[in-house]
Design an enzyme around this catalytic site. Structure first.
Site, short mmCIF file in Angstrom:
data_model
loop_
_atom_site.label_atom_id
_atom_site.label_comp_id
_atom_site.label_asym_id
_atom_site.label_seq_id
_atom_site.Cartn_x
_atom_site.Cartn_y
_atom_site.Cartn_z
N TYR A 71 0.86 -1.18 0.00
CA TYR A 71 0.00 0.00 0.00
C TYR A 71 0.90 1.23 0.00
O TYR A 71 1.57 1.53 0.99
CB TYR A 71 -0.91 -0.03 1.22
CG TYR A 71 -1.99 1.04 1.28
CD1 TYR A 71 -2.12 2.03 0.31
CD2 TYR A 71 -2.90 1.05 2.33
CE1 TYR A 71 -3.12 2.98 0.37
CE2 TYR A 71 -3.91 2.01 2.42
CZ TYR A 71 -4.02 2.97 1.44
OH TYR A 71 -5.01 3.92 1.51
N LYS B 86 -1.38 -1.31 -4.07
CA LYS B 86 -2.47 -0.33 -4.04
C LYS B 86 -1.79 1.02 -4.06
O LYS B 86 -1.19 1.44 -3.06
CB LYS B 86 -3.33 -0.49 -2.79
CG LYS B 86 -4.44 0.56 -2.66
CD LYS B 86 -5.20 0.38 -1.35
CE LYS B 86 -6.39 1.32 -1.24
NZ LYS B 86 -6.02 2.73 -1.11
#
Length: 303
Positions: A137, A165
């Site tokens: 992330y 992400k």
């Protein structure tokens, strides 16, 4: 490892509280049922929208459990397990694995400015703690750490790392990460304001904090991109951005505003946890207007 199950629209799951501000199992189920009924492909549990940094370890475990019991086998479940310490992150990761989640994800370490070697070790210890695939992330605007393509490539040497992400704002970053990872790696578009652009530039899916407020619009935009109808997808994105700007203009937290939008839809997930600010009395009329914007955009675009 196949990335087929990690496609499409994956809302970031909201923290669901009772009227006293405690985690609510019943309201968590309510949001699960709402999103499942909308036809989204998965949920991302325990991230920024889940107010993870304002919850205890036990509360975060409880939320992961509630969602798993309601949605396992119905859609893709991704557990965000990033925490201030590696020990807590690993504990959350093992808990999510025991619950049957499909993948793990984590922000980099926060607060202290750490070298790449420490960040690499942090992510690696989480990755190695379970058999689950892992999604990095990258959200530098809140963590203060920017993932580089060189570290990304190094992490991809572990076969359990299946993607990233990416919530940095430049669409270029999505293209660079996709270029570095190739076809076997999935890049998730993070900034909702650039969903269509991110998909065109290589993102295979999206994980977003405003998806639950207007899932129909993001599902339709994703469908249009997949069918190569980019001008129509761009028109939806423009209306989505107008709605996001309106949500960000509220006196209270954007998340509080989204939760009020959901309440108008018949889904009560409570308020937000301090220090996030709840909506004010003056926000009510603005939220009425936002709900109308969403409804009108859905009709306009056949969503």
């Amino acid at each position: 490892m196949s990335i087929a199950k990690f496609q499409g629209i994956i809302p970031a799951f909201y923290a669901c509280y009772d009227d006293k501000g405690d985690i609510s199992e019943a309201r968590t189920y309510e949001l699960c049922d709402y999103l499942h009924g909308k036809g989204v492909q998965g949920v991302y549990v325990g991230g920024s929208s889940g107010e993870c940094i304002y919850q205890s370890l036990e509360e975060r475990k409880a939320v992961l459990g509630h969602v798993a019991r309601r949605l396992q086998g119905k859609m893709t479940l991704i557990a965000h397990v990033g925490a201030p310490s590696t020990r807590d992150s690993v504990e959350l990761a093992k808990h999510a694995a025991d619950l049957g989640y499909d993948a793990l994800s984590a922000i980099p370490p926060i607060y202290f400015k750490l070298p790449d070697s420490a960040v690499y070790r942090y992510w690696s210890e989480i990755i190695d703690s379970t058999p689950l695939p892992f999604i990095i992330y990258n959200i530098p605007q809140t963590t203060g750490y920017t993932l580089t393509t060189s570290l990304f490539r190094k992490l991809l040497e572990n076969p359990k790392v299946i993607g990233v992400k990416n919530s940095s704002m430049p669409v270029l970053d999505i293209e660079r990460f996709k270029n570095a990872g190739g076809d076997e790696v999935i890049v998730f578009n993070g900034p909702d304001e650039q969903f269509v652009a991110g998909r065109i530039m290589g993102a295979g899916a999206g994980i977003g904090g405003t998806y639950s407020a207007m899932p129909e619009l993001f599902l339709q935009a994703d469908k249009l991109v997949r069918n190569g109808r980019f001008a129509e997808a761009g028109a939806i994105q423009s209306d989505i951005n107008d709605i996001i700007i309106a949500l960000c203009s509220l006196d209270g937290s954007m998340y509080a505003g989204i939760k009020e939008v959901l309440r108008r839809r018949g889904v009560n997930v409570g308020g937000v946890r301090s220090p996030l600010e709840d909506i004010s009395g003056e926000d009510a009329a603005r939220i009425d207007a936002i709900v109308r914007q969403i409804d009108e955009a859905a009709v306009k675009h056949g969503a």
